[in-house]
Design an enzyme around this catalytic site. Sequence first.
Site, PDB file in Angstrom:
ATOM      1  N   HIS A 236     -21.425  -0.405 -48.226  1.00  0.00           N
ATOM      2  CA  HIS A 236     -20.054  -0.828 -48.551  1.00  0.00           C
ATOM      3  C   HIS A 236     -19.673  -0.346 -49.953  1.00  0.00           C
ATOM      4  O   HIS A 236     -18.527   0.050 -50.198  1.00  0.00           O
ATOM      5  CB  HIS A 236     -19.930  -2.359 -48.532  1.00  0.00           C
TER       6      HIS A 236
ATOM      7  N   GLY B 112     -16.647   3.264 -43.069  1.00  0.00           N
ATOM      8  CA  GLY B 112     -17.958   3.904 -42.952  1.00  0.00           C
ATOM      9  C   GLY B 112     -18.105   4.692 -41.664  1.00  0.00           C
ATOM     10  O   GLY B 112     -17.577   4.309 -40.615  1.00  0.00           O
TER      11      GLY B 112
END
Length: 282
Positions: free
Chosen positions: A41, A151
């Site tokens: 993250h 992502g």
Amino acid sequence: MTSPLPIVRTPAELRAAVRAWQSAGKRVAFVPTMGALHAGHLALVTLGLAHADVAVASIFVNPKQFGPNEDLDRYPRDEAGDAIKLASVGCSLIYAPDVATMYPPGFASFVRVSGLPDLLCGRVRPGHFDGVATVVAKLLSAAGADVAVFGEKDWQQLAIIRRMAADLDIGTEIHGCAIVRDVDGLALSSRNAYLSADERARALALPQALQATRAAILGGMPVAAALAAGERTIKAAGFVRLDYLDLVDGETLHSLGRPAAGARLMGAGVIGTTRLIDNIAL
Ligand code: PAF
């Protein structure tokens, strides 16, 4: 404990903060998350800051993307720890709405991208990507940021979000961030926290099978045979369920019978009670 970062909890506060930066001539990057943050993250924030001047992250465990028998209740939550991590990589603001703010009584809209959500993970998680598209549409509309980062581990999610953002004229550039892996190759995931030491060791079969399948295909083995060998590796490691191991087109996500430009090897399965996903470029 005082948060090292300001936290806003309503769409109006988020929009006002982003607009204030934009009025001052700054580009704003937005990083939607469900919290329980790890280095993957934080890489999203760092990539956001490569494309913008200011980064904002959201933390919201979105109930609409969890099925009835999934892990909504046990999903890890650590807002205080997440704030410290986000501050350490230069994030400037957290948006952490509660469920009643996101989905007040009477909420009745859903965003559904057709086609892509029916494939791969969508076959075993019906409705999951409708929940993702709905919350991401809300988050991106509320933020009005210049850039948003997601992502690549959730490759299918990224493909769906790109389609949705283009179709709905969202006006925020969507960027994908490369997968961050532990030193032994396991893709970082908030759900890795559920794995016992033994499951953690056996989970490595997933990235290893992806790599071996890639090498076999590039070495000339027919795709079907290479995938079958990869499936055997994953099952032999003790995955209780293999949802798919497939070679797909990176945009359409349709299965490919032979190597092609932009192809992606994708895998998902369950070890113990934890569902893991991973993918690599061919
Ligand atoms: O990838 C995630 O963490 C979530 O699916 C997202 C994009 C934050 C939407 O809830």
